[in-house]
Design an enzyme around this catalytic site. Structure first.
Site: not given
Length: 646
Positions: A298, A320, A418, A456, A458
């Site tokens: 996202i 990252s 969630k 989402v 992919g």
């Protein structure tokens, strides 16, 4: 025999093919001149005129070969001949007709019919052009009926289908044998030498040609139209591939013959609502924007869309190194960065590092924050309880407090379905993060809002690439439960709606995106198998190709997801965005729960931490035993040197 002939035709040296064409024209040019006399006089052998003008025959051949050579006719590859080559034949025929007229009339020869040059030009074009059409058609006929290439059917007889058919005929892998089209006006017409059929006749074509693959050439079709086509093709268990979208073809990003696998968004049939430009630009244009988790699924898409709205600066914050490198490298090539002066600031770091986050706000005077940094994989967070709490809850608290202190204009938290009545630690941490933001929104100049949506397509860990890989390996395709359902949305649509929802924030808003209808995962798996050209192996079909196996729900996993905790929901100015009215946790209780979680981490007591989450988050009911990999079930032994959340 025919395959050998085809191979010999293709493998001839270019110089040999050129001299064959020259030799054919050496024969056809005098034949055209003879035919002109014969047609004009109605005699098969007009001896008087041929004997009188015999010298025209060798002369017009020499001139004709020279003219056609200068026009580039002998450089054209016959089996690829198009409009330019035939235009050269037209020009050559006209030029030779004029030369013939000049030789006859300028030299003042009497008894030479004036219509001979005209008839000669028409016959010459017919012979020279027709011979090449015959050779090209013969080669294509050999390719279609006597080749090792796989026969395919093209769905879509428009311009894209015709281009695809031409490209495949000249390729080495596939040979198109027919077209399908939903337009009845095209049925039984011929395109590229192939008949256009009613889609209902596909079963006959499969039987006749041994079709195992259908190629969709409908780049202008809407998602809803593409889904209708796929619904028609699903019963046949043939491999379906598509051409790129028309915008990608027009922009040069892809060509019509670059085949792709059917995407899940085509199966869903969701046509995204165009973005409201005013909402989209409100929090971005000429502002400093910070995206946390910029290298994630996202976050990276948010970055792509943010630069289009023209911020002065885009701060990419990511822990990252590889993820940050990828998105920065991509955005450096973006036209808005290259030509419109958008400054990129790639920053490595954790959202839990309060000092570094504070420095970011002070140094770059951030106006708008899109907080996408989070751990989202349910089973992994179940196994790493404290890291989930630290990153999802405390990280959100750190960034939100820094935004409030620095006076940022907007802060948007990316949340999840969630978080609604969660059965897992990940969902509970996201709901607690929402409550942290709700609390900070009270009496704040910064407009805090949250956007909640489902899966989402992919994204990392998505079922779609997993299923595709399992199908590629020959199965089985693993589904956790036969009744499990999920909401799905494309990443670009989700990111666009996040930006627009954030612009509507009034302080403490929880926005919910319209995710459409939930998708049954086993149905998704079945359709992906069938559209890949395989049959599902079941007890009723033991000879099928790929089996669907049910592995059981993973720790913390729900059968279905929800988007609302309560029933209080209202519409907004955008048809795909709703505003939910979720209850606010009192400030004292929220701080008490955060302190208790910090103490539980100090004791490395994951069981107590989960109990605290149960008390803090309304509706949180874990559906599996504790599976934290470090602390162990119910361990409460202190661990020296452990740091708290503060």
């Amino acid at each position: 025999m025919r395959r050998k002939l085809q191979r010999r035709m293709v493998s001839l040296r270019r110089s040999h093919k050129k001299w064959i064409m020259v030799a054919a024209d050496v024969v056809m040019i005098p034949v055209a001149l003879w035919a002109a006399w014969a047609l004009r006089l109605g005699q098969w052998w007009p001896q008087f005129y041929i004997e009188r003008f015999w010298w025209l025959f060798p002369l017009i051949v020499l001139i004709g070969i020279f003219v056609f050579a200068r026009l580039g006719l002998y450089r054209a590859i016959v089996r690829f001949m198009g409009g330019q080559a035939f235009l050269a034949i037209v020009k050559g025929s006209v030029v030779l007709a004029l030369i013939l007229w000049s030789l006859a009339f300028v030299a003042r020869y009497t008894g030479f019919p004036r219509s001979i040059p005209i008839i000669f030009g028409l016959v010459l074009f017919t012979l020279v052009g027709g011979s090449r059409i015959l050779v090209r058609s013969f080669y294509q006929w050999l390719s279609r009926h006597y080749t090792n290439k796989e026969p395919v059917v093209i769905f879509g007889a428009g311009s894209a289908g015709a281009q695809l058919g031409s490209a495949l005929q000249n390729g080495r892998e596939f040979i198109p044998v027919a077209f399908l089209d939903s337009n009845p006006a095209l049925w039984r017409l011929s395109v590229q030498g192939m008949v256009v059929y009613n889609p209902n006749e596909l079963e006959t074509l499969i039987s006749q040609f041994g079709i195992k693959r259908v190629l969709l050439a409908v780049p202008n079709a809407t998602k809803k139209q593409r889904k209708a086509i796929l619904d028609q093709l699903e019963p046949f268990s043939i491999h379906v591939q598509t051409t790129p979208s028309m915008p990608d073809i027009v922009s040069g990003k892809a060509s019509v013959d670059q085949l792709q696998e059917v995407e899940l968004e085509d199966l869903l049939g969701r046509d995204p609502v165009p973005a409201n430009a005013a909402l989209f630009n409100a929090c971005i244009h000429e502002k400093v924007v910070l995206v946390t988790g910029a290298g994630g699924s996202i976050g990276s898409e948010l970055c792509r869309q943010v630069v289009k709205a023209g911020p002065t600066t885009l701060v990419l914050f990511e822990q990252s190194e590889f993820g940050l490198y990828q998105i920065e490298s991509e955005l450096k090539r973006n036209e808005h960065v290259l030509f419109h002066g958008v400054q990129l600031v790639p920053l490595l770091g954790s959202v839990c590092n309060a000092h570094r986050i504070k420095e970011v706000f002070e140094r770059y005077k951030v106006n708008t924050v899109y907080h996408a940094a989070a751990y989202k994989h349910v089973p992994l967070v179940e196994h790493n309880v404290f890291e989930g709490i630290r990153n999802n809850v405390i990280g959100t608290k750190v960034v939100a407090e820094a935004a409030k202190e620095a006076g940022a204009g907007h802060f948007v938290l990316i949340s999840t379905d969630k978080a609604v009545r969660p059965t897992n630690v990940m969902g509970a941490t996201k709901r607690l993060a929402e409550m942290v933001v709700q609390h900070l929104a009270v009496e704040s100049d910064t407009l805090f809002s949250m956007v909640r949506f489902g899966n989402v397509l992919g994204s990392s860990g998505s079922v779609v690439p997993l299923f595709r890989e399992q199908i590629r390996r020959g199965g089985p395709v693993t589904v956790t439960h036969p009744d499990i359902t999920r909401f799905f949305m494309t990443i670009p649509e989700a990111a666009s709606l996040v930006v627009q929802a954030g612009a509507m924030g009034q302080g403490g808003d929880v926005f919910v995106l319209d995710m459409g209808k939930p998708v049954k995962i086993v149905d998704l798996a079945r359709r992906m198998i069938e559209l890949s050209g395989f049959e599902v192996k079941t007890e009723e079909q033991p000879e099928g190709d790929i089996e669907i196996e049910f592995s059981g729900l993973r720790p913390g996993e729900k059968l279905y997801e929800e988007l609302l905790i309560g029933e209080a929901v209202s519409g907004t100015d955008h048809p795909k965005i709703m505003r939910a009215n979720e209850e606010l946790l009192p400030k004292a209780e929220l701080h008490a729960f955060l302190e208790a979680l910090s103490a539980a981490e100090g004791q490395q007591d994951a069981l107590s931490a989960r109990d605290i989450l149960e008390k803090a988050v309304k509706g949180f009911k874990p559906n599996s035993p504790l599976v934290d990999l470090l602390s162990g079930v119910g361990e409460k032994a202190p661990v020296e040197g452990k740091t708290s959340f503060h």
